[in-house]
Design a protein around this motif. Structure first.
Motif, PDB file in Angstrom:
ATOM      1  N   LYS A   1       4.537 -76.519  24.158  1.00  0.00           N
ATOM      2  CA  LYS A   1       3.914 -77.493  22.719  1.00  0.00           C
ATOM      3  C   LYS A   1       4.085 -77.312  21.579  1.00  0.00           C
ATOM      4  N   ARG A   2       2.737 -76.223  21.267  1.00  0.00           N
ATOM      5  CA  ARG A   2       3.128 -75.640  20.285  1.00  0.00           C
ATOM      6  C   ARG A   2       3.467 -74.693  19.650  1.00  0.00           C
ATOM      7  N   LEU A   3       4.975 -74.689  20.208  1.00  0.00           N
ATOM      8  CA  LEU A   3       6.473 -73.913  19.873  1.00  0.00           C
ATOM      9  C   LEU A   3       6.927 -75.060  19.512  1.00  0.00           C
ATOM     10  N   GLY A   4       6.932 -76.183  19.737  1.00  0.00           N
ATOM     11  CA  GLY A   4       7.923 -77.439  19.585  1.00  0.00           C
ATOM     12  C   GLY A   4       8.826 -76.904  20.777  1.00  0.00           C
ATOM     13  N   LEU A   5       8.428 -76.938  21.795  1.00  0.00           N
ATOM     14  CA  LEU A   5      10.061 -76.907  22.503  1.00  0.00           C
ATOM     15  C   LEU A   5       9.940 -77.995  23.412  1.00  0.00           C
ATOM     16  N   ILE A   6       8.373 -78.803  23.357  1.00  0.00           N
ATOM     17  CA  ILE A   6       8.825 -79.708  24.185  1.00  0.00           C
ATOM     18  C   ILE A   6       8.102 -80.915  23.229  1.00  0.00           C
ATOM     19  N   GLY A   7       8.276 -82.375  23.485  1.00  0.00           N
ATOM     20  CA  GLY A   7       7.654 -83.166  22.374  1.00  0.00           C
ATOM     21  C   GLY A   7       6.257 -83.006  22.139  1.00  0.00           C
ATOM     22  N   PRO A   8       5.485 -83.635  21.443  1.00  0.00           N
ATOM     23  CA  PRO A   8       3.902 -83.512  21.686  1.00  0.00           C
ATOM     24  C   PRO A   8       3.017 -84.534  22.687  1.00  0.00           C
ATOM     25  N   LYS A   9       4.294 -85.404  22.999  1.00  0.00           N
ATOM     26  CA  LYS A   9       3.889 -86.619  24.398  1.00  0.00           C
ATOM     27  C   LYS A   9       4.517 -86.335  25.864  1.00  0.00           C
ATOM     28  N   VAL A  10       4.877 -85.397  26.028  1.00  0.00           N
ATOM     29  CA  VAL A  10       5.844 -85.000  26.454  1.00  0.00           C
ATOM     30  C   VAL A  10       4.612 -84.381  28.174  1.00  0.00           C
ATOM     31  N   SER A  11       4.813 -84.753  29.292  1.00  0.00           N
ATOM     32  CA  SER A  11       3.528 -84.473  30.082  1.00  0.00           C
ATOM     33  C   SER A  11       4.299 -83.372  30.360  1.00  0.00           C
ATOM     34  N   ALA A  12       3.013 -82.362  31.453  1.00  0.00           N
ATOM     35  CA  ALA A  12       3.138 -81.384  32.452  1.00  0.00           C
ATOM     36  C   ALA A  12       4.444 -81.657  32.904  1.00  0.00           C
ATOM     37  N   GLU A  13       4.369 -82.799  33.573  1.00  0.00           N
ATOM     38  CA  GLU A  13       4.776 -83.098  35.185  1.00  0.00           C
ATOM     39  C   GLU A  13       6.152 -82.869  34.194  1.00  0.00           C
ATOM     40  N   LYS A  14       6.920 -83.735  33.140  1.00  0.00           N
ATOM     41  CA  LYS A  14       7.679 -84.232  32.593  1.00  0.00           C
ATOM     42  C   LYS A  14       8.246 -82.439  32.279  1.00  0.00           C
ATOM     43  N   ALA A  15       7.935 -82.163  31.676  1.00  0.00           N
ATOM     44  CA  ALA A  15       7.841 -80.855  30.824  1.00  0.00           C
ATOM     45  C   ALA A  15       9.020 -79.667  31.706  1.00  0.00           C
ATOM     46  N   HIS A  16       8.609 -79.484  33.281  1.00  0.00           N
ATOM     47  CA  HIS A  16       9.624 -78.953  34.333  1.00  0.00           C
ATOM     48  C   HIS A  16      11.038 -79.561  33.306  1.00  0.00           C
ATOM     49  N   ASP A  17      11.606 -80.433  34.222  1.00  0.00           N
ATOM     50  CA  ASP A  17      12.923 -80.246  33.227  1.00  0.00           C
ATOM     51  C   ASP A  17      13.446 -80.279  32.194  1.00  0.00           C
ATOM     52  N   VAL A  18      12.558 -80.282  31.456  1.00  0.00           N
ATOM     53  CA  VAL A  18      12.544 -79.997  30.147  1.00  0.00           C
ATOM     54  C   VAL A  18      13.082 -78.844  29.445  1.00  0.00           C
ATOM     55  N   LEU A  19      11.844 -78.077  30.108  1.00  0.00           N
ATOM     56  CA  LEU A  19      12.281 -76.518  30.111  1.00  0.00           C
ATOM     57  C   LEU A  19      12.756 -75.791  30.548  1.00  0.00           C
ATOM     58  N   GLU A  20      13.471 -76.171  31.970  1.00  0.00           N
ATOM     59  CA  GLU A  20      14.078 -76.089  33.091  1.00  0.00           C
ATOM     60  C   GLU A  20      15.341 -76.160  32.205  1.00  0.00           C
ATOM     61  N   SER A  21      15.952 -76.978  31.708  1.00  0.00           N
ATOM     62  CA  SER A  21      17.024 -77.158  30.892  1.00  0.00           C
ATOM     63  C   SER A  21      17.432 -76.670  29.666  1.00  0.00           C
ATOM     64  N   GLN A  22      16.284 -76.221  29.293  1.00  0.00           N
ATOM     65  CA  GLN A  22      16.887 -75.004  27.583  1.00  0.00           C
ATOM     66  C   GLN A  22      16.847 -73.510  28.293  1.00  0.00           C
ATOM     67  N   VAL A  23      16.286 -73.209  29.431  1.00  0.00           N
ATOM     68  CA  VAL A  23      16.702 -71.715  29.835  1.00  0.00           C
ATOM     69  C   VAL A  23      17.832 -71.522  30.810  1.00  0.00           C
ATOM     70  N   PRO A  24      18.982 -70.524  30.727  1.00  0.00           N
ATOM     71  CA  PRO A  24      19.421 -69.922  31.154  1.00  0.00           C
ATOM     72  C   PRO A  24      19.201 -69.945  32.961  1.00  0.00           C
ATOM     73  N   PRO A  25      19.136 -69.869  33.883  1.00  0.00           N
ATOM     74  CA  PRO A  25      18.774 -69.752  35.614  1.00  0.00           C
ATOM     75  C   PRO A  25      18.179 -68.347  35.639  1.00  0.00           C
ATOM     76  N   GLU A  26      19.230 -67.549  35.012  1.00  0.00           N
ATOM     77  CA  GLU A  26      18.527 -65.960  35.177  1.00  0.00           C
ATOM     78  C   GLU A  26      17.310 -65.758  34.598  1.00  0.00           C
ATOM     79  N   GLU A  27      16.770 -66.390  33.840  1.00  0.00           N
ATOM     80  CA  GLU A  27      15.668 -66.069  32.988  1.00  0.00           C
ATOM     81  C   GLU A  27      14.698 -67.563  32.928  1.00  0.00           C
TER      82      GLU A  27
END
Length: 229
Positions: free
Chosen positions: A166-192
């Motif tokens: 959240k501090r880095l702006g990778l997810i929005g300020p109102k994105v919950s921890a539960e929703k962050a799983h899918d958001v971050l997963e979509s940003q990072v290649p599977p092997e990473e």
């Protein structure tokens, strides 16, 4: 001569930004290489115990519980009052003991035992859905079991990963921890995924702390939108 107007820089894509964050953290921390921590059922039980407490307390409780009983069957079928003393260090024992027993019983009913290695052969979304159907198993527990025990690219988001993202702006300020799983997963290649998870946890514990972040010592400070706050 007329001065040429500078074109505004295009914002970096979330995937590129996440890759830059990981590269900077790995340059500082080193590369986190995956290896299985526990078998999937042990990871599942230990993660349930870890809810709302520290890893140290939950692992102590988990090891005490496993040492006190000869099998998962014995734990699943025991009197809850007998189990409770072994998991007190994890806190909320009255809630966690029934949840663990219900989960073990359902795993046994669905699989005939306690071997969850078959999940690694399923598509990620199906493996997630299978675990999420168990009592008290949410996205964080699901991701930890799949990622840590089976090496699958499921992004686990704990309080450190959520805060740093959240501090880095990778997810929005109102994105919950539960929703962050899918958001971050979509940003990072599977092997990473595993390396990204470990890098952000380490950074959150050591530098980007909740109350007093050490911004002056942060390798991400130049690109961090929160450093002036």
């Amino acid at each position: 001569m007329p001065v040429k107007e500078r074109r505004p820089r295009r914002p970096r894509s979330p995937r590129k930004r996440a890759a830059e964050v990981l590269a900077l953290l790995e340059a500082q921390q080193g590369r986190a290489e995956w290896s299985p921590r526990y078998d999937p059922v042990t990871e599942l039980v230990f993660t349930i115990l870890s809810q709302h407490t520290s890893d140290v307390n939950s692992e102590r409780a988990g090891h005490r519980l496993k040492s006190a009983y000869p099998s998962w069957d014995a734990i699943a079928d025991a009197d809850p009052a007998e189990i409770t003393p072994y998991v007190l260090s994890a806190g909320l024992a009255k809630q966690k003991v029934p949840r663990i027993q219900e989960t073990l019983k359902q795993v046994r009913e669905l699989t005939g035992g306690y071997d969850l290695s078959f999940l690694a052969e399923m598509p990620l979304d199906e493996a997630k859905a299978w675990l999420r159907a168990l009592p008290g198993v949410g996205p964080k527990t699901t991701a930890i079991v799949l990622c840590f025990a089976l090496g699958m690219p499921a992004m686990a988001v704990d309080t450190h990963v959520h805060r740093v993202s959240k501090r880095l702006g990778l997810i929005g300020p109102k994105v919950s921890a539960e929703k962050a799983h899918d958001v971050l997963e979509s940003q990072v290649p599977p092997e990473e995924v595993y390396a990204f998870h470990v890098a952000l946890i380490s950074h959150g514990r050591q530098v980007c702390k909740a109350l007093r972040p050490l911004c002056a010592a942060c390798v991400l400070r130049d690109g961090c939108p929160s450093r002036r706050e």
